[in-house]
Design a protein around this motif. Structure first.
Motif, PDB file in Angstrom:
ATOM      1  N   UNK A 132      46.526-119.430  42.150  1.00 47.16           N
ATOM      2  CA  UNK A 132      45.932-118.662  41.064  1.00 47.16           C
ATOM      3  C   UNK A 132      45.315-119.645  40.067  1.00 47.16           C
ATOM      4  N   UNK A 133      44.021-119.461  39.777  1.00 45.12           N
ATOM      5  CA  UNK A 133      43.298-120.394  38.903  1.00 45.12           C
ATOM      6  C   UNK A 133      42.613-119.616  37.782  1.00 45.12           C
ATOM      7  N   UNK A 134      42.819-120.016  36.543  1.00 42.92           N
ATOM      8  CA  UNK A 134      42.204-119.294  35.430  1.00 42.92           C
ATOM      9  C   UNK A 134      41.819-120.265  34.315  1.00 42.92           C
ATOM     10  N   UNK A 135      40.763-119.917  33.602  1.00 37.37           N
ATOM     11  CA  UNK A 135      40.369-120.712  32.434  1.00 37.37           C
ATOM     12  C   UNK A 135      38.924-121.142  32.504  1.00 37.37           C
ATOM     13  N   UNK A 136      38.659-122.384  32.079  1.00 39.73           N
ATOM     14  CA  UNK A 136      37.290-122.890  31.970  1.00 39.73           C
ATOM     15  C   UNK A 136      36.558-122.746  33.309  1.00 39.73           C
ATOM     16  N   UNK A 137      35.322-122.201  33.312  1.00 39.22           N
ATOM     17  CA  UNK A 137      34.601-121.940  34.564  1.00 39.22           C
ATOM     18  C   UNK A 137      34.429-123.172  35.454  1.00 39.22           C
ATOM     19  N   UNK A 138      34.145-124.339  34.874  1.00 40.71           N
ATOM     20  CA  UNK A 138      33.931-125.548  35.692  1.00 40.71           C
ATOM     21  C   UNK A 138      35.215-125.941  36.402  1.00 40.71           C
TER      22      UNK A 138
END
Ligand SMILES: Cc1cc2nc3c(=O)[nH]c(=O)nc-3n(C[C@H](O)[C@H](O)[C@H](O)COP(=O)(O)OP(=O)(O)OC[C@H]3O[C@@H](n4cnc5c(N)ncnc54)[C@H](O)[C@@H]3O)c2cc1C
Ligand code: FES
Length: 331
Positions: free
Chosen positions: A291-297
């Motif tokens: 699961x990955x979340x936060x800044x688009x880059x």
């Protein structure tokens, strides 16, 4: 042939390659919007006549599709369309600010009291609207159904429209509106909760991950759960003590705060969160749920690296916190 859109007795010609949102905004019609990328769903309208291009309904719930709702930022008309705004009571859910507390120097924890049932998985996101019509997406950090309130973690940007409103006007008791939920970043168990989970987020990317961790533990997940929270400086971390406590209670949960400009020998790891997450993806990569979340880059880069390292794409769930893109208004 030029396509036209009709709305409330006015008719507007679509320019070459223009979206409905761009056309209406160019003609001085205010349509709430934020990401302009088909993610936040703040720009919904209804078509009562005319063909809706499939791209304008991608990712919408079937009930929205059946009602003729579509995303104006993704809609390049293929013929004439007649539109009507989405009425307030239809999708809008009234909420009241129940509590507000700063979690660090720039992250606000906003708790919203719900006046009616709102079914939502921790980790999904909602659209929060203020009375000026500013609409922004925020991820849900708890289980609103069982808690009776919704918890959001909001980074306050200097000069940000919603940030300024929340800083100065959203006192306890203030009325706001939410819509949603949307998104597929939430916990689903299909094998008695034995699979390894890796969660990584930067900044307020912790909000959905915190919700997912608590939901997984509440459901009795037995596989290892590793949560990486990335920050530039120690002062940018938050919920440190709460997460250390969760780690103390649940032997299968590890909390790994990562600080880029950190000091060696402290309770956190110093360095780049991406390197630490990649180093942790050992063992059965086919089984890992990521699961990955936060800044688009950050989300984009880690998604690619994890996939290339062997994590199945269907096991990678992510929400990139896209910034607002303002569409040009009438001159
Ligand atoms: C699916 C999704 C989920 C999201 N979940 C969350 C969440 O849980 N918590 C959260 O805090 N945010 C989240 N966001 C981002 C949020 O929707 C807003 O973009 C953010 O709160 C800024 O809104 P604003 O009105 O305060 O600033 P805006 O008025 O939109 O922006 C004004 C100025 O603020 C600064 N700014 C705004 N965003 C950024 C940025 N990302 N990086 C650097 N500078 C910026 C810029 O200077 C910008 O010009 C999410 C976004 C999406 C698409
Ligand atoms: S989905 Fe249209 S503005 Fe975000």
């Amino acid at each position: 042939m030029t396509a036209h859109i009709s709305l409330s007795g006015s008719k507007f010609a679509i320019e070459d390659g223009e979206t409905v949102l761009e056309c209406l905004t160019r003609n001085g019609v205010h349509v709430p919007h934020a990401c302009c990328a088909g993610v936040c769903q703040s720009c919904l309208m209804r078509a009562t006549d005319g063909e809706i291009p499939a791209a304008a309904q991608a990712g919408l719930k079937p009930t929205y599709v059946n009602q003729g709702l579509f995303l104006t930022c993704q809609c390049k008309p293929v013929g004439d369309m007649t539109l009507c705004p989405v009425g307030g009571g239809e999708l809008d859910v009234p909420v009241q600010v129940a509590d507000r507390v700063m979690l660090n120097h720039n992250v606000l924890c906003l708790r919203l009291g719900l006046e009616k049932d709102f079914v939502c998985e921790p980790g999904q996101y909602i659209t929060l609207k203020n009375r000026a019509g500013v609409a922004r997406s925020y991820s849900v950090a708890n289980d609103p159904e069982s808690d009776g309130y919704m918890e959001l973690h909001i980074r306050l940007f200097p000069g940000g429209l919603m940030s300024d409103f929340l800083r100065t006007e959203a006192e306890v008791g203030a009325q706001m509106i939410i819509r949603g939920p949307a998104g597929n970043c939430f916990y689903v168990s299909d094998d008695a909760g034995q699979f390894p989970i890796v969660l990584a987020g930067t900044g307020t990317g912790l909000a959905p991950l915190y919700g997912i961790v608590r939901r997984a533990l509440a459901k009795g997940h037995t596989g290892p759960i590793r949560l990486f929270h990335g920050a530039l400086r120690e002062a940018d971390l938050y919920l440190v003590e709460q997460l250390k406590r969760v780690q103390g209670v649940h032997g299968n949960f590890s909390y790994i705060p990562c600080v880029l400009e950190g000091e060696a020998g402290r309770y956190y790891s110093c360095g780049h969160i991406e390197d630490m997450v990649m180093a942790s993806l050992a063992g059965d990569k086919q089984a890992i749920r990521l699961f990955l979340c936060g800044a688009p880059e950050f989300v984009k880069s880690l998604k690619q690296k994890a996939f290339l390292a062997g994590v199945r794409s269907s096991h990678i769930h992510s929400d990139a916190f896209l910034p607002t893109k303002n569409v040009a208004t009438a001159a």
